[in-house]
Design a protein around this motif. Sequence first.
Motif: not given
Length: 746
Positions: A553-556, A520-534, A498-505
């Motif tokens: 749209e399919s070509n986002i 020492a702490a573990s965090h559950d995080c959402l992994r979001v991909l950006y252009a160039g594989g970042a 799914d495509y998402v929009v980050h308020v800053d990125h």
Amino acid sequence: MNFIASDNRAASRTTITGAPDGYTAVALAELAFTAPEQQVIHIARDDAGMSLMSDMLAFAAPALDVLVLPAWDCLPYDRVSPNGEVVARRLDALTRIANGDMSKPFILLTTVSAAVQSVPARSVFRESTLSVKTGDRLDLEKLTAFFVRNGYIRAATVRETGEYAIRGGIVDVFPPGSSSPLRLDFFGDELEGVRSFDAMTQRTEDIRDGIRLRPVSEVMLDDESIQRFRSAYRTEFGIASSEDPLYEAISAGRRYIGMEHWLPLFHEKLETLFEYLPKAVVALDHEAESVVSERLEMIADYYDARQSMRSATAKGMAAGEGAAIYKPVPPDSMFMDQARWSETLKERVVAVFSPFTAPAHSSTIVDAGARQTVDFTQARQANAAGLFDAVRDRLENEKKRRILITGHSAGTRDRLSTLLEQHGIETAGNIGDWAGMLSQPAGSVSLAALNLEKGFSTDDVIVITEQDILGERLSRPSRRRRRGEEFLTEVASLSEGDYVVHVDHGVGRFDGLETVKAGAASHDCLRVLYAGGAKLYVPVENIEVLARYGSEESNIQLDRLGGQAWQARKARVKEHIREVAHELLAIAAGRTLSKGELIQTDRNSFDEFCARFPYAETDDQLSAVADVLADLESGRPMDRLICGDVGFGKTEIALRAAFAATMSGYQVAVVVPTTLLARQHYQNFKDRFAGLPMRIGQLSRFVTAKDADKAREGLADGTLDIVVGTHALLSKSVRFERLGLIVVDE
């Protein structure tokens, strides 16, 4: 009045006549106070009857301890599990009874569907309840094991019944029977504090001195239950194949959707509700026993259908079609049959309520003394405008009885109070319970908010409902308003890709969840991909910074993490919004300075018109009506857009605005896009304005030339108040004598 047979036999049956809906609650409360053990099981025909009885008991006897046990909200032998909220209510009732956690007198409200279905034995719930007080010690590993064994689901954020979350020494849990989730603060293994909090805002509501945890499911998944299931499953259905998803899931200790329908295989034995309360009097709705037969027939039909499908599926699998086989448990292992039902009732004190008058005096028949009230149908049909005058005349003749008038909600109750006072009927005010009404003098008129359809009368009391006066009310449940900040608050609402929009990125693609260690702490995080594989990792507790991308749209094109393109786009959009806002402000300022038609609303007649609406208004409807009336009374031009889905009451807002305009002497034009809609709206306006001095016409191609000419003449000379039509209303041949309101349907 004592409704129990005078000889007080261990088993007897009494028919209580003269108990229409509504008054049954009064009689049932009296039955609970006079029963030998002060315990009653009331079996309603369905959920609607149970809900009505619950509401009426809260009014008739607020001091009574009342538990509600609904049936599963799924079909017999279904592939889905019952709703979590339903299960929570069931478990709250079952565990309280199993542990003797109820006072006397006591009433258990249930339905036929719930009563014929077996439940886990009382011993199961006595052993699956955990009570902890502030200051007690409790090992977190044992607490986690309790959650897993009793059906709780681990979640990042606790919002629904049956969820829990553990973050260091803080444990959030939403136990069955609790109105809010609870937060447990531990220092080591000592419970330092318990507080309830709002699931949406996470704000503390109040402080508790402890917590009592109950199971979330009627199916336990501890080692003993799993082994019992595996053995019973093989005994009942033979050796399970590796492609049996139910058997594989349970064997692995995983919950399986719909596993509750194999309940007998998880428990050593099941019991009936009657075994939970062996000394309770059984009270039956007058239609309950006929519904029992229908329910048992349905169960048999569904079992036979599953058996037939099982055979057909087995043949298909042999032919290579890989479908999962549904193997139903025998009905007698999970449900009562007709013989067992009859035998159980023979051993009990049974009271059967009937709304009808007793045919003859008998030792097994008791007359409760209530009759259904005669409604105002004839008055409505004869003269709708004089309906409340007929109500006043009726009430003036009731000098020897106390009068109670009910509205289905506090709002409609208050509206009825206003209308009664406008027609010369003095009321004694609002009352909260039956005893409060009985304390009023004879001839007095009291009001209450009760969702009761039909009224009733006794020698001392007459109850008249909103529906008795205004006609059948088509109730519609209110919809929970969705707040803007809840747009994206759950990871479960996202799927990988799914495509998402980050308020800053900017625009990225959701790529799943990942546990990231920071220090020492573990965090559950959402992994979001950006252009160039970042990649960007967003902690789940900060999910509000993401929004779902609206385009399909399919070509986002993904934004570049740390690039300037997203910030530049945001700046351009802000500038464009600023320009549009400037233009809109200029238009709005011009309209504000202009003068429009001043429409004054007569609140008395307006409230009476609103009372004829046969639905429960939603909050949005009432808000829109108030805004429209404020616009009409402002003396400035009105330009208001009313948005809403089909069937959500936009037409009613237009009808009320049209009423206000016509009562002020203005004409109303309703413009619609098609002739079919013109005819529908014309009929709606005719029906709602029936009996009122407004003339309504129609202009469309369905109207004859003669009728169209008459409508144009009526608009020109002012004798036609409201016209409904298509774009024909915009032609040069149509002139209005005093047009005050235009309603445009999209």
